[in-house]
Each structure stands twice: as C-alpha cells, then as structure tokens.
Design a protein around this motif. Structure first.
Motif, short mmCIF file in Angstrom:
data_model
loop_
_atom_site.label_atom_id
_atom_site.label_comp_id
_atom_site.label_asym_id
_atom_site.label_seq_id
_atom_site.Cartn_x
_atom_site.Cartn_y
_atom_site.Cartn_z
N HIS A 1 -6.52 4.54 0.93
CA HIS A 1 -7.82 4.02 1.39
C HIS A 1 -7.94 4.15 2.91
O HIS A 1 -8.96 4.62 3.41
N PHE A 2 -6.90 3.75 3.64
CA PHE A 2 -6.94 3.85 5.10
C PHE A 2 -7.13 5.30 5.54
O PHE A 2 -7.92 5.60 6.43
N GLN A 3 -6.43 6.21 4.90
CA GLN A 3 -6.49 7.61 5.30
C GLN A 3 -7.80 8.28 4.88
O GLN A 3 -8.23 9.24 5.52
N SER A 4 -8.45 7.75 3.85
CA SER A 4 -9.73 8.34 3.43
C SER A 4 -10.91 7.79 4.24
O SER A 4 -12.01 8.33 4.18
N HIS A 5 -10.71 6.70 4.98
CA HIS A 5 -11.75 6.11 5.83
C HIS A 5 -11.21 5.86 7.24
O HIS A 5 -11.29 4.73 7.76
N PRO A 6 -10.65 6.87 7.89
CA PRO A 6 -9.98 6.62 9.18
C PRO A 6 -10.91 6.06 10.26
O PRO A 6 -10.48 5.25 11.08
N GLU A 7 -12.17 6.45 10.24
CA GLU A 7 -13.09 5.99 11.28
C GLU A 7 -13.26 4.47 11.25
O GLU A 7 -13.58 3.86 12.27
N SER A 8 -13.04 3.86 10.12
CA SER A 8 -13.18 2.41 10.00
C SER A 8 -11.97 1.65 10.55
O SER A 8 -12.05 0.44 10.76
N TYR A 9 -10.86 2.34 10.77
CA TYR A 9 -9.62 1.66 11.13
C TYR A 9 -9.00 2.11 12.44
O TYR A 9 -8.01 1.55 12.87
N GLU A 10 -9.58 3.12 13.11
CA GLU A 10 -8.98 3.61 14.34
C GLU A 10 -9.31 2.75 15.55
O GLU A 10 -8.55 2.69 16.49
N ASP A 11 -10.45 2.07 15.52
CA ASP A 11 -10.85 1.23 16.63
C ASP A 11 -11.54 -0.01 16.09
O ASP A 11 -12.49 0.13 15.32
N PRO A 12 -11.09 -1.20 16.38
CA PRO A 12 -10.00 -1.51 17.28
C PRO A 12 -8.64 -1.22 16.63
O PRO A 12 -8.40 -1.57 15.48
N ALA A 13 -7.82 -0.54 17.39
CA ALA A 13 -6.52 -0.10 16.89
C ALA A 13 -5.70 -1.28 16.39
O ALA A 13 -5.63 -2.31 17.03
N TYR A 14 -5.15 -1.11 15.22
CA TYR A 14 -4.27 -2.06 14.54
C TYR A 14 -5.01 -3.28 13.99
O TYR A 14 -4.66 -3.77 12.93
N LEU A 15 -5.99 -3.81 14.69
CA LEU A 15 -6.66 -5.03 14.23
C LEU A 15 -7.37 -4.83 12.90
O LEU A 15 -7.20 -5.63 11.98
N SER A 16 -8.17 -3.79 12.79
CA SER A 16 -8.92 -3.56 11.55
C SER A 16 -7.98 -3.33 10.38
O SER A 16 -8.16 -3.86 9.29
N LEU A 17 -6.95 -2.54 10.62
CA LEU A 17 -5.98 -2.24 9.58
C LEU A 17 -5.22 -3.50 9.15
O LEU A 17 -5.05 -3.76 7.96
N LEU A 18 -4.78 -4.31 10.10
CA LEU A 18 -4.05 -5.54 9.78
C LEU A 18 -4.94 -6.56 9.08
O LEU A 18 -4.48 -7.28 8.18
N CYS A 19 -6.20 -6.63 9.46
CA CYS A 19 -7.12 -7.55 8.78
C CYS A 19 -7.31 -7.13 7.32
O CYS A 19 -7.34 -7.98 6.42
N ARG A 20 -7.42 -5.84 7.08
CA ARG A 20 -7.55 -5.37 5.69
C ARG A 20 -6.24 -5.61 4.94
O ARG A 20 -6.25 -5.99 3.76
N LEU A 21 -5.10 -5.40 5.58
CA LEU A 21 -3.82 -5.67 4.95
C LEU A 21 -3.73 -7.15 4.57
O LEU A 21 -3.27 -7.49 3.48
N ALA A 22 -4.19 -8.03 5.44
CA ALA A 22 -4.17 -9.47 5.14
C ALA A 22 -5.02 -9.80 3.92
O ALA A 22 -4.66 -10.66 3.12
N GLN A 23 -6.11 -9.09 3.77
CA GLN A 23 -6.99 -9.30 2.62
C GLN A 23 -6.31 -8.85 1.32
O GLN A 23 -6.37 -9.54 0.31
N ASP A 24 -5.63 -7.71 1.37
CA ASP A 24 -5.03 -7.13 0.16
C ASP A 24 -3.60 -7.59 -0.09
O ASP A 24 -3.15 -7.59 -1.23
N GLU A 25 -2.87 -7.93 0.95
CA GLU A 25 -1.46 -8.31 0.86
C GLU A 25 -1.23 -9.59 1.67
O GLU A 25 -0.61 -9.56 2.74
N PRO A 26 -1.72 -10.74 1.19
CA PRO A 26 -1.66 -11.96 2.00
C PRO A 26 -0.26 -12.52 2.25
O PRO A 26 -0.12 -13.49 2.99
N ASP A 27 0.76 -11.87 1.70
CA ASP A 27 2.12 -12.31 2.01
C ASP A 27 2.66 -11.65 3.27
O ASP A 27 3.78 -11.95 3.69
N GLN A 28 1.86 -10.78 3.91
CA GLN A 28 2.31 -10.10 5.12
C GLN A 28 1.56 -10.53 6.37
O GLN A 28 2.11 -10.49 7.48
N ALA A 29 0.31 -10.89 6.21
CA ALA A 29 -0.52 -11.29 7.35
C ALA A 29 -1.60 -12.21 6.83
O ALA A 29 -2.00 -12.14 5.68
#
Length: 192
Positions: free
Chosen positions: A42-70
C-alpha cells in the motif's frame, strides 16, 4: 516554551525534506518496525501520500493498522467518560505484554482535578489529572514513566510531537532507541 523557541521549532519541522517511501521503510525496519506485505505494498503504491511529511504519515498509518507498534493520541475525545480507558488500552498494546494497564475511571471533578484510578501490572495506581473536560491530561505519560522507573523497567513511553500531528505519536522503547530514531528520521522522540 518561549515564542522564539516555538518559532524555530515550527520552522525546522516545516522544512524537513520529503523522503522516498522505500528509504523510509528501510529506515523504519532497521529501527525494528514490522510491516505486513499488504501494508508495505500500500505504501509503495501510494508514495505521494507518504513522502511528506517524511516518516510521520507512514508512522500514523502504521499506528492505525498495527497498534502494537505505535499509537497516535487524540487530545480531544468525543467520549470523555472512556477516554483514559481507551488511552490505557492503547498504551498497554504498545508494550507487547511487558506492561499491563487497565482501568481508567475518573472521580468527579473537584478543584479542577479528577483522580484517575488504574492498574499497572495488577497494582492499583492513581493519577491526579487536570479536569480538561473532553481533553486528555497527557501528563499521565510522564506519571507512567515514573512508575516504570520505580519498577526498573528499561523501556519508557516516548512521544513525538510535530506541528502536523493533531496529538502525539507514542512508542514504548528504550532511551537508546530514541537516539537512533532521532538520528535516522530527524524526528525527536522524547521520554514523556
């Protein structure tokens, strides 16, 4: 925090460059984050949604999908009666069984404060929370870290604050990990 410090912090946060998703994923994997193949795709198919702000968008989505990590805290709750129960449940999930948190009942407000009762690894605990209505008193994280220090737990609740986050990103990691995280991502993870 004085106004000059805040302005400098804001300026540095808004000037962080975009980072390619592949680079972000590789960095976060080195920091022991795990991604399902589906989420990585998913991240690689929608890179424009996760490149800026760097790391924040990706980590927020990770928290949504994997709440045991963030965990992403939401400072204002639509359900104030259960907001601390929800927060404690989310924090407990972050610890991968190392810390069991439950409860989260609030006493009636008195003098602008409410007593929060909860259990930490089966032991009854209290926190004198500011009565902020539907807003969380995030000083609870500092209180929890103090309790963990008393019990000689090596990990702590670490937070990342950024102008582009409605609340905070929370991790349960060591102080050493926080240093590696900051160096690798240019995000400041501090003990709450």
């Amino acid at each position: 925090m004085d106004l000059d410090h805040f302005a400098g912090l804001l300026s540095s946060q808004l000037r962080r460059p975009a980072v390619p998703v592949d680079q972000q994923l590789a960095t976060l994997k080195r920091l022991s984050f795990r991604f399902t193949p589906e989420l990585e795709a998913h991240f690689q198919s929608h890179p424009e949604s996760y490149e800026d702000p760097a790391y924040l968008s990706l980590l927020c989505r990770l928290a949504q999908d994997e709440p045991d990590q963030a965990l992403v805290t939401v400072p204002e709750s639509p359900s104030p009666d259960t907001m601390y129960q929800d927060l404690l449940q989310g924090l407990s999930a972050l610890t991968d069984g190392a810390v069991a948190l439950s409860g989260g009942e609030l006493s009636p407000a008195a003098d602008g404060r409410r007593t929060l009762t909860f259990t930490l690894n089966g032991e009854a605990c209290q926190y004198e929370a500011q009565d902020l209505g539907g807003w969380l008193d995030m000083g609870l994280l500092t209180h929890l870290n103090g309790l963990l220090a008393e019990r000689e737990e090596k990990k702590r609740f670490l937070t990342v604050e950024d102008i582009r986050l409605p609340g905070q990103l929370v991790f349960f990691r060591s102080a050493q990990w926080a240093g590696f995280f900051a160096a690798a991502t240019n995000l400041d993870a501090r003990e709450a």
